[in-house]
Design an enzyme around this catalytic site. Structure first.
Site, PDB file in Angstrom:
ATOM      1  N   GLU A  80       0.998  -1.108  -0.076  1.00 53.26           N
ATOM      2  CA  GLU A  80       0.163   0.071  -0.111  1.00 53.26           C
ATOM      3  C   GLU A  80       0.965   1.216  -0.091  1.00 53.26           C
ATOM      4  OE1 GLU A  80      -3.449   2.197   2.719  1.00 53.26           O
ATOM      5  OE2 GLU A  80      -2.639   0.522   3.320  1.00 53.26           O
ATOM      6  N   ASP A 112      -1.298  -5.195   2.603  1.00 50.20           N
ATOM      7  CA  ASP A 112      -1.595  -3.812   3.460  1.00 50.20           C
ATOM      8  C   ASP A 112      -1.077  -4.034   4.659  1.00 50.20           C
ATOM      9  OD1 ASP A 112      -2.908  -2.047   4.849  1.00 50.20           O
ATOM     10  OD2 ASP A 112      -4.913  -2.168   3.893  1.00 50.20           O
ATOM     11  N   ILE A 124      -0.990  -2.537   7.717  1.00 48.00           N
ATOM     12  CA  ILE A 124      -2.051  -2.423   8.858  1.00 48.00           C
ATOM     13  C   ILE A 124      -3.421  -1.716   7.901  1.00 48.00           C
ATOM     14  CG2 ILE A 124      -2.717  -1.013  10.640  1.00 48.00           C
ATOM     15  CD1 ILE A 124      -0.239  -2.557  11.081  1.00 48.00           C
ATOM     16  N   ASP A 125      -4.225  -2.785   7.887  1.00 50.07           N
ATOM     17  CA  ASP A 125      -5.480  -2.364   7.355  1.00 50.07           C
ATOM     18  C   ASP A 125      -6.394  -2.061   8.782  1.00 50.07           C
ATOM     19  OD1 ASP A 125      -7.605  -2.766   4.842  1.00 50.07           O
ATOM     20  OD2 ASP A 125      -8.656  -3.530   6.755  1.00 50.07           O
ATOM     21  N   THR A 157      -6.037   1.346   9.901  1.00 50.62           N
ATOM     22  CA  THR A 157      -5.136   2.162  10.371  1.00 50.62           C
ATOM     23  C   THR A 157      -5.720   3.395  11.413  1.00 50.62           C
ATOM     24  OG1 THR A 157      -3.460   1.833   8.634  1.00 50.62           O
ATOM     25  CG2 THR A 157      -3.083   3.725  10.036  1.00 50.62           C
ATOM     26  N   ASP A 216      -6.325  -3.988  -0.142  1.00 51.52           N
ATOM     27  CA  ASP A 216      -7.290  -4.378   0.959  1.00 51.52           C
ATOM     28  C   ASP A 216      -7.830  -5.732   0.794  1.00 51.52           C
ATOM     29  OD1 ASP A 216      -7.176  -1.576   2.161  1.00 51.52           O
ATOM     30  OD2 ASP A 216      -7.900  -1.029   0.397  1.00 51.52           O
TER      31      ASP A 216
END
Length: 262
Positions: A71, A86, A88-89, A91, A212
């Site tokens: 990302e 991703d 940290i999905d 965030t 994502d």
């Protein structure tokens, strides 16, 4: 499924586990947001970059011939097999010390998702799937919800600052008019995984990106959920809509929100 993909999947589970430990070590305490904004309500923390770099380096060492897309840094390596992360999905949740966030790592063979790992360490949950081998939560096989009546369903909708407020309200109203219970939890990857395991019956987001959903697409397919043609309709290159639903309410939900599942 080839042994090469199964080998990569097993190695990636360890990589994601270690990346989750790094994210846990760096996580902020509950309170006001810790990080910067890429745009309104679109947060970036130090951890996003650190976790992506960690996974990229480990995967690159293990499988130097593979492509890699994150990302934060985009496509940094090319290859027929491509990892999409991703770091940290969720965030915005992570930045406030909340629990609903995850690391999402998908493996694609050309344009086809073939394996996925979604690890939510604060929830103590790891979702895994390999194409043709089923979908699992903490090692237990999962399936989409058996719900057939929209009036008994729970539907989540993701919010994005890239979508006009009126569009969000229109879709939420359509969900309410079905008699469904709406939710919005701040992590698209977890939301899609929860459709795969039957905790909720549908998820809609009007604009979402490949990183994502790359891991979740395999989960959803293996769990028997219905999903809009995200990759076919442009999701490989740009943010577009996604709809995932339990089979028994898929048609009704699709018609209500105006998103095709074909």
């Amino acid at each position: 499924m080839s042994q090469a993909i199964l080998t990569r999947f097993e190695a990636a589970r360890s990589v994601v586990r270690d990346a989750a430990a790094l994210a846990m070590k760096m996580r902020p305490a509950p309170g006001g947001p810790k990080g910067t904004q890429k745009s309104a309500q679109d947060w970036l923390t130090e951890t996003d970059g650190a976790v992506e770099a960690f996974i990229s380096e480990r995967i690159g060492t293990l499988f130097p011939e593979d492509g890699f897309q994150g990302e934060e840094e985009g496509r940094t390596r090319t290859g027929t097999l491509r990892w999409v992360v991703d770091p940290i999905d969720g965030t915005s949740n992570y930045a406030r010390g909340r629990n609903r966030w995850c690391i999402s790592l998908g493996l694609m063979d050309g344009d086809t998702p073939v394996a996925g790992i979604i690890e939510a360490p604060m929830l103590g949950e790891t979702y895994t799937a390999v194409k043709g081998h089923g979908a699992f939560l903490n090692g237990e096989r999962i399936h989409a919800s058996p719900v057939t009546d929209p009036a008994t369903s729970l539907i989540e909708m993701g919010w994005s600052n890239r979508v006009p407020p009126g569009v969000f309200q229109e879709k939420i109203d359509a969900i309410l008019n079905l008699g469904a219970m709406p939710r919005s939890g701040g992590s698209g990857a977890i939301a899609l995984a929860e459709v795969a395991c039957g905790r909720q019956d549908g998820y809609l987001e009007i604009r979402i990106n490949l990183w994502d959903v790359a891991a979740a697409l395999v989960l959803l397919e293996e769990a028997g959920a219905k999903v809009s043609p995200f990759l076919r309709d442009g999701g490989l290159e740009d943010g577009i809509h996604i709809l995932a639903a339990a089979p028994g309410i898929a048609d009704a939900l699709s018609q209500a929100v105006g998103v095709s599942l074909k």
